[in-house]
Design a protein around this motif. Structure first.
Motif, short mmCIF file in Angstrom:
data_model
loop_
_atom_site.label_atom_id
_atom_site.label_comp_id
_atom_site.label_asym_id
_atom_site.label_seq_id
_atom_site.Cartn_x
_atom_site.Cartn_y
_atom_site.Cartn_z
N PHE A 56 -14.76 11.07 9.83
CA PHE A 56 -15.31 10.15 10.81
C PHE A 56 -16.78 9.86 10.51
CE2 PHE A 56 -16.94 8.82 14.98
CZ PHE A 56 -16.00 7.85 15.30
N GLU A 57 -17.50 10.87 10.02
CA GLU A 57 -18.90 10.67 9.66
C GLU A 57 -19.02 9.66 8.51
OE1 GLU A 57 -22.77 13.24 8.04
OE2 GLU A 57 -20.96 14.28 8.77
N GLU A 58 -18.11 9.78 7.52
CA GLU A 58 -18.14 8.85 6.39
C GLU A 58 -17.78 7.43 6.85
OE1 GLU A 58 -19.16 9.36 3.32
OE2 GLU A 58 -19.71 11.41 3.90
N ILE A 59 -16.82 7.33 7.78
CA ILE A 59 -16.45 6.02 8.31
C ILE A 59 -17.65 5.38 9.03
CG2 ILE A 59 -15.05 4.87 10.09
CD1 ILE A 59 -13.47 5.34 7.63
N CYS A 60 -18.39 6.21 9.77
CA CYS A 60 -19.58 5.70 10.47
C CYS A 60 -20.62 5.19 9.47
CB CYS A 60 -20.18 6.78 11.36
SG CYS A 60 -19.16 7.17 12.81
N LYS A 61 -20.82 5.93 8.37
CA LYS A 61 -21.76 5.47 7.33
C LYS A 61 -21.30 4.15 6.73
CE LYS A 61 -23.30 10.10 5.89
NZ LYS A 61 -23.31 11.08 4.78
N PHE A 62 -20.00 4.08 6.46
CA PHE A 62 -19.45 2.84 5.90
C PHE A 62 -19.66 1.67 6.85
CE2 PHE A 62 -15.62 0.08 5.70
CZ PHE A 62 -15.85 -0.49 4.46
N THR A 63 -19.45 1.92 8.15
CA THR A 63 -19.66 0.86 9.14
C THR A 63 -21.11 0.43 9.18
OG1 THR A 63 -17.86 1.79 10.47
CG2 THR A 63 -19.36 0.28 11.58
N TYR A 64 -22.02 1.40 9.12
CA TYR A 64 -23.46 1.08 9.14
C TYR A 64 -23.86 0.26 7.91
CZ TYR A 64 -28.51 1.76 9.05
OH TYR A 64 -29.86 1.54 9.00
N MET A 65 -23.32 0.62 6.74
CA MET A 65 -23.66 -0.10 5.51
C MET A 65 -23.14 -1.53 5.54
SD MET A 65 -25.47 1.92 3.65
CE MET A 65 -25.38 1.09 2.07
N ASN A 66 -22.11 -1.79 6.36
CA ASN A 66 -21.53 -3.14 6.44
C ASN A 66 -21.65 -3.68 7.85
OD1 ASN A 66 -20.00 -3.57 3.65
ND2 ASN A 66 -19.62 -1.45 4.30
#
Length: 421
Positions: free
Chosen positions: A404-414
């Motif tokens: 979930f943390e990685e998904i949040c980073k991915f969302t922030y980057m996009n």
């Protein structure tokens, strides 16, 4: 109202259809009662006679309904539409229909009270040969109805019925010029055969866990929704724009169809499909623009199996017009296998994709899933919105938190294009 010309009064009162309103107006004055022959529509709601005593299905209520329906139908000489939701005696239906067979165009009956009728009173529907729309609720049909040929019937709807396959096939065959067919919430087993040259819209919702099969041929059909069939054969889908195939219980074993060049929207849903059936549909739907994939498992028999690996490049190359893609956990996991990106190179693009909804239910293979999400975003040149839905993630291990943390980073980057639900 007294100052109005008689023709104007007749026109105003002709807009009444509810039996209670009609009866109230008829009791006001004789001149109003004389407007009864000009009523085009009569509607008897479910609880129209429940105040008689004993509830809406009591003997006294049914007797009152029979009397009122009979009198009003006899009086409405130009009746075009008859809707009866209240309980009635099926034995009187032949007389009512015979009285208005020449003018009746729309008939809708809730036949719970006639569901167990063994005398074939519903066969009298064939007397109204001019019917254009027929809707039946709650009946039981164990044989083909003796309606003859309903040449003018365009709309047939049967809801909440218990049907034998012979009854389904016979009823459809009796109405060769249908443009709209709906069999909703019906219990049926065996093989349904539907062949209609003019059919444009069709909804088939068969309930039950049995293996029911469908043979369907309709060269003009544009919208088709199928639920509850294990074996499906479709012919003549060249004009098909909307197709939904689902099975809430049991397995979809086989789907056979030709190319669907005009298909805009395709939805595949269910607990278990054989991979052969899914692959067959996807191959025929190369022109689809909106694809919904919500199938939980594969497998040809009782054993539930995961999806096989799906090559992401081949999938999107095979569906170049895809604009909106809704993908559930199982198929998304299949796109995220280690070999799914093996053909990826700088020349690859997803040309039309604008919206993506991804449902993720497991943190397993987190790296591959993130790589797949990144690839979809990177190579979709028209992408406007990706929604990642985290649903029913059962793993309470640290892996879920990390994912979930990685998904949040991915969302922030996009940010702006990707969001989390």
């Amino acid at each position: 109202m007294d100052a109005l010309p008689e023709g104007v009064v007749q026109h105003i009162l002709s807009h009444l259809s509810n039996a209670r309103d009609v009866a109230s107006c008829a009791a006001v004055a004789r001149c109003w009662r004389d407007c009864m022959p000009f009523l085009p529509s009569l509607y008897f709601p479910r609880g129209a006679f429940e105040t008689v005593g004993g509830g809406p299905a009591s003997a006294s209520a049914v007797a009152a309904a029979d009397d009122a329906i009979g009198r009003m139908v006899d009086a409405a000489a130009h009746l075009e539409e008859l809707v009866v939701y209240c309980p009635f005696s099926a034995s009187l239906l032949p007389r009512w229909l015979a009285a208005r067979a020449a003018t009746l165009r729309v008939l809708e009956l809730r036949v719970d009270s006639a569901a167990a009728d063994k005398s074939g009173h519903l066969d009298s529907i064939g007397v109204a040969a001019g019917l254009e729309e027929l809707r039946l609720w709650g009946l039981t049909m164990t044989r083909a109805p003796a309606w003859g040929r309903m040449e003018r019937l365009r709309v047939l709807e049967v809801v909440g019925a218990v049907l034998e396959d012979a009854a389904v096939n016979g009823a459809v065959a009796a109405c060769p010029n249908l443009t709209d067919l709906a069999l909703l919430g019906c219990e049926c087993a065996g093989e349904a055969v539907i062949s209609l040259a003019l059919l444009e819209r069709c909804r088939l919702d068969f309930v039950g866990s049995g293996n029911c099969s469908l043979r369907f041929a309709a060269p003009r059909v544009e919208s088709l929704e199928i639920q509850g069939f294990s074996l499906i054969s479709l012919q003549g889908g060249h004009r098909l724009k909307h197709l939904t195939i689902s099975k809430n219980t049991g397995t979809v074993y086989h789907v056979e169809m030709g190319k669907l060049p005009e298909l805009d929207q395709l939805s595949l849903r269910g607990v278990q499909w054989s991979w052969g059936a899914i692959n067959s549909v996807l191959q025929c739907a190369g022109e689809v623009k909106h694809l919904v994939m919500k199938v939980e498992f594969c497998g040809d028999y009782d054993t539930l199996q995961p999806f096989p690996e799906i090559d992401l490049v081949e999938f999107f190359n095979s569906h170049p017009k895809l604009r909106k893609f809704e993908i559930h956990g199982a198929m998304f996991a299949a796109l995220c296998q280690k070999n799914s990106l093996k053909k990826l190179d700088s020349r690859f693009v997803i040309p039309s994709l604008e919206q993506v909804l991804v449902t993720v239910r497991s943190p397993l293979n987190a790296e591959q899933k993130l790589n797949t999400l990144e690839s979809i975003v990177r190579y979709s040149v028209r992408l406007r919105r990706m929604v990642i839905r985290i649903s029913q993630m059962k793993n309470c291990h640290d892996a879920a938190d990390d994912f979930f943390e990685e998904i949040c980073k991915f969302t922030y980057m996009n940010s702006g294009r990707v969001c989390i639900e």
